[in-house]
Motif scaffolding. Structure first.
Motif, PDB file in Angstrom:
ATOM      1  N   GLU A   1       0.810  -1.220   0.000  1.00 44.02           N
ATOM      2  CA  GLU A   1       0.000   0.000   0.000  1.00 44.02           C
ATOM      3  C   GLU A   1       0.845   1.273   0.000  1.00 44.02           C
ATOM      4  N   SER A   2       1.867   1.327   0.858  1.00 38.68           N
ATOM      5  CA  SER A   2       2.646   2.564   0.976  1.00 38.68           C
ATOM      6  C   SER A   2       3.440   2.862  -0.289  1.00 38.68           C
ATOM      7  N   LEU A   3       3.999   1.842  -0.925  1.00 36.04           N
ATOM      8  CA  LEU A   3       4.725   2.059  -2.183  1.00 36.04           C
ATOM      9  C   LEU A   3       3.772   2.503  -3.285  1.00 36.04           C
ATOM     10  N   CYS A   4       2.609   1.894  -3.324  1.00 36.85           N
ATOM     11  CA  CYS A   4       1.631   2.259  -4.355  1.00 36.85           C
ATOM     12  C   CYS A   4       1.237   3.725  -4.220  1.00 36.85           C
ATOM     13  N   THR A   5       0.969   4.158  -2.998  1.00 39.54           N
ATOM     14  CA  THR A   5       0.541   5.540  -2.769  1.00 39.54           C
ATOM     15  C   THR A   5       1.646   6.538  -3.092  1.00 39.54           C
ATOM     16  N   ALA A   6       2.873   6.214  -2.699  1.00 39.54           N
ATOM     17  CA  ALA A   6       3.966   7.180  -2.842  1.00 39.54           C
ATOM     18  C   ALA A   6       4.631   7.147  -4.212  1.00 39.54           C
ATOM     19  N   LYS A   7       4.745   5.977  -4.812  1.00 37.75           N
ATOM     20  CA  LYS A   7       5.552   5.835  -6.016  1.00 37.75           C
ATOM     21  C   LYS A   7       4.771   5.671  -7.312  1.00 37.75           C
TER      22      LYS A   7
ATOM     23  N   SER B   1      -3.262   0.212   8.457  1.00 41.08           N
ATOM     24  CA  SER B   1      -2.380  -0.031   7.307  1.00 41.08           C
ATOM     25  C   SER B   1      -2.259   1.187   6.396  1.00 41.08           C
ATOM     26  N   ASP B   2      -3.144   2.155   6.533  1.00 38.87           N
ATOM     27  CA  ASP B   2      -3.183   3.325   5.656  1.00 38.87           C
ATOM     28  C   ASP B   2      -2.153   4.364   6.105  1.00 38.87           C
ATOM     29  N   THR B   3      -1.018   4.435   5.406  1.00 42.71           N
ATOM     30  CA  THR B   3       0.043   5.365   5.804  1.00 42.71           C
ATOM     31  C   THR B   3      -0.369   6.820   5.616  1.00 42.71           C
ATOM     32  N   GLU B   4      -1.178   7.107   4.605  1.00 44.73           N
ATOM     33  CA  GLU B   4      -1.629   8.482   4.391  1.00 44.73           C
ATOM     34  C   GLU B   4      -2.454   8.979   5.580  1.00 44.73           C
ATOM     35  N   PHE B   5      -3.277   8.110   6.121  1.00 50.26           N
ATOM     36  CA  PHE B   5      -4.073   8.475   7.293  1.00 50.26           C
ATOM     37  C   PHE B   5      -3.160   8.729   8.491  1.00 50.26           C
ATOM     38  N   ILE B   6      -2.164   7.892   8.663  1.00 53.07           N
ATOM     39  CA  ILE B   6      -1.209   8.084   9.763  1.00 53.07           C
ATOM     40  C   ILE B   6      -0.519   9.435   9.639  1.00 53.07           C
ATOM     41  N   ILE B   7      -0.092   9.783   8.442  1.00 54.84           N
ATOM     42  CA  ILE B   7       0.608  11.050   8.227  1.00 54.84           C
ATOM     43  C   ILE B   7      -0.300  12.230   8.570  1.00 54.84           C
ATOM     44  N   LYS B   8      -1.556  12.143   8.194  1.00 56.53           N
ATOM     45  CA  LYS B   8      -2.499  13.223   8.509  1.00 56.53           C
ATOM     46  C   LYS B   8      -2.668  13.368  10.026  1.00 56.53           C
ATOM     47  N   MET B   9      -2.704  12.260  10.746  1.00 58.78           N
ATOM     48  CA  MET B   9      -2.812  12.309  12.203  1.00 58.78           C
ATOM     49  C   MET B   9      -1.564  12.939  12.823  1.00 58.78           C
ATOM     50  N   VAL B  10      -0.407  12.580  12.303  1.00 59.59           N
ATOM     51  CA  VAL B  10       0.844  13.167  12.802  1.00 59.59           C
ATOM     52  C   VAL B  10       0.861  14.668  12.539  1.00 59.59           C
ATOM     53  N   GLU B  11       0.428  15.053  11.357  1.00 54.66           N
ATOM     54  CA  GLU B  11       0.433  16.469  10.984  1.00 54.66           C
ATOM     55  C   GLU B  11      -0.441  17.300  11.920  1.00 54.66           C
TER      56      GLU B  11
ATOM     57  N   ARG C   1       5.446  20.204   6.390  1.00 56.39           N
ATOM     58  CA  ARG C   1       4.190  19.839   7.057  1.00 56.39           C
ATOM     59  C   ARG C   1       4.414  18.908   8.243  1.00 56.39           C
ATOM     60  N   ILE C   2       5.458  18.081   8.193  1.00 56.38           N
ATOM     61  CA  ILE C   2       5.855  17.253   9.327  1.00 56.38           C
ATOM     62  C   ILE C   2       7.378  17.299   9.438  1.00 56.38           C
ATOM     63  N   ALA C   3       7.902  16.834  10.559  1.00 60.32           N
ATOM     64  CA  ALA C   3       9.350  16.888  10.797  1.00 60.32           C
ATOM     65  C   ALA C   3       9.899  15.480  11.032  1.00 60.32           C
ATOM     66  N   MET C   4      11.098  15.243  10.525  1.00 67.34           N
ATOM     67  CA  MET C   4      11.785  13.983  10.781  1.00 67.34           C
ATOM     68  C   MET C   4      12.640  14.144  12.029  1.00 67.34           C
ATOM     69  N   LEU C   5      12.543  13.189  12.947  1.00 70.78           N
ATOM     70  CA  LEU C   5      13.270  13.259  14.210  1.00 70.78           C
ATOM     71  C   LEU C   5      14.621  12.569  14.099  1.00 70.78           C
ATOM     72  N   ASP C   6      15.614  13.138  14.749  1.00 72.89           N
ATOM     73  CA  ASP C   6      16.958  12.555  14.768  1.00 72.89           C
ATOM     74  C   ASP C   6      17.113  11.706  16.026  1.00 72.89           C
TER      75      ASP C   6
ATOM     76  N   VAL D   1       7.013   9.690   3.541  1.00 70.98           N
ATOM     77  CA  VAL D   1       6.882  10.985   4.235  1.00 70.98           C
ATOM     78  C   VAL D   1       7.730  12.090   3.612  1.00 70.98           C
ATOM     79  N   GLU D   2       8.519  11.750   2.606  1.00 71.89           N
ATOM     80  CA  GLU D   2       9.491  12.702   2.055  1.00 71.89           C
ATOM     81  C   GLU D   2       8.844  14.014   1.618  1.00 71.89           C
ATOM     82  N   LYS D   3       7.758  13.941   0.853  1.00 69.35           N
ATOM     83  CA  LYS D   3       7.161  15.185   0.334  1.00 69.35           C
ATOM     84  C   LYS D   3       6.582  16.037   1.456  1.00 69.35           C
ATOM     85  N   TYR D   4       6.109  15.403   2.534  1.00 66.58           N
ATOM     86  CA  TYR D   4       5.552  16.153   3.663  1.00 66.58           C
ATOM     87  C   TYR D   4       6.669  16.825   4.466  1.00 66.58           C
ATOM     88  N   ILE D   5       7.814  16.164   4.558  1.00 68.15           N
ATOM     89  CA  ILE D   5       8.969  16.758   5.241  1.00 68.15           C
ATOM     90  C   ILE D   5       9.499  17.941   4.435  1.00 68.15           C
ATOM     91  N   ARG D   6       9.641  17.739   3.118  1.00 74.32           N
ATOM     92  CA  ARG D   6      10.175  18.806   2.259  1.00 74.32           C
ATOM     93  C   ARG D   6       9.266  20.035   2.228  1.00 74.32           C
TER      94      ARG D   6
END
Length: 295
Positions: free
Chosen positions: A98-104, A222-232, A253-258, A245-250
């Motif tokens: 699912e995640s590859l299909c949505t993103a790629k 299983s829906d990664t897009e839904f997860i991202i919206k909740m994080v946002e 809209r969301i931040a990647m943690l170190d 999450v790359e496009k949302y970080i760029r």
């Protein structure tokens, strides 16, 4: 010897079943049985051992399978060579997660349809294990999965690319302001995670278990897009492949943690079965994916 007899033999050998071969090829089981019997009579040898419902190749059958694959390969190559100038129009069945299909896939599919509008594409979404089984049973032309490095002598791998799995949070989260942190700092926060059968989720759970720690998410889906919206929305954290999450970080809209004490990567991989003739449709889809990776 007829080509359809050779095709039936290869399907039965690959699937280990007369009934499944018949279903895959659109024949009746009795028709498959007759074709194999006639082939055995012509070759003067027994190709399969039949023990109840279990079907397995005899030593002679294993030898003939090598020849049968070459026969079908050369036949398909001849047909494709004679039609190289024709517009692509054969269907293409791809398996992915699912995640590859949505993103790629949206951009790749758009390009492919522009170039080859007559090709009908079917996409099946499932776990890597189930997609691999479908590929091995000739139910998919090729698969694009995210997993630990996979290899099998029966598969042809045409792409492998490392993909980091990262922790993300809302840009308004207190953790987004920190330069570094350790895993223990964030374990008490609400987490939205993919379901436990996702391989990168399993890798996280295994890492935690080594330190006698666990993570109980407030949401599993299983829906990664839904997860991202909740994080946002600043409702919690997550652990997802970077490509998701790359496009949302760029876009901020969301931040990647170190998180410095954990480093987990998976690998995006494309396979097809070695006995599967690589059609022009398959080749072009693979070309577009690999070109997008190198762009």
């Amino acid at each position: 010897m007829e080509i359809r007899q050779v095709q039936s033999f290869v399907h039965v050998a690959r699937l280990g079943s007369f009934s499944r071969a018949a279903e895959t090829m659109g024949y009746s089981q009795s028709a498959i049985t007759v074709q194999i019997r006639l082939l055995e009579e012509e070759l003067g040898t027994k190709l399969f051992d039949r023990m109840g419902k279990k079907v397995s190749l005899t030593p002679q059958g294993k030898r003939f399978l090598e020849h049968a694959n070459r026969i079908l390969y050369e036949m398909n190559r001849t047909i494709m060579t004679m039609n190289e100038d024709r517009e692509l129009e054969n269907p293409l069945h791809i398996g992915t997660i699912e995640s590859l299909c949505t993103a790629k896939f949206p951009r790749i599919l758009s390009q492919f349809h522009t170039l080859y509008p007559k090709v009908n594409i079917q996409i099946t979404l499932d776990s890597p294990e189930k997609l691999i089984r479908m590929m091995e049973h000739n139910e998919l032309d090729l698969i694009y999965i995210l997993d630990t490095p996979r290899w099998n002598k029966e598969w042809i791998k045409v792409m492998e690319a490392a993909e980091p799995i990262v922790f993300v949070a809302s840009v308004n989260s207190e953790f987004a302001l920190r330069k570094e942190m350790v895993l223990q700092d964030i374990l008490g926060e609400p987490f939205f995670l993919t379901e436990k059968n996702a391989n990168y989720r399993q890798a996280l759970d295994q890492h935690l278990a080594l330190g006698n720690r666990t993570l109980d998410p407030v949401l599993e889906i299983s829906d990664t897009e839904f997860i991202i919206k909740m994080v946002e929305r600043n409702d919690g954290l997550s652990f997802l492949p970077y490509f998701a999450v790359e496009k949302y970080i760029r876009s901020g809209r969301i931040a990647m943690l170190d998180v410095t004490d954990i480093d987990i990567s998976m690998y995006r991989q494309i396979f097809y079965h070695k006995n599967k003739y690589k059609t022009r449709e398959m080749s072009e889809f693979i070309r577009l994916i690999t070109e997008s990776e190198n762009a």
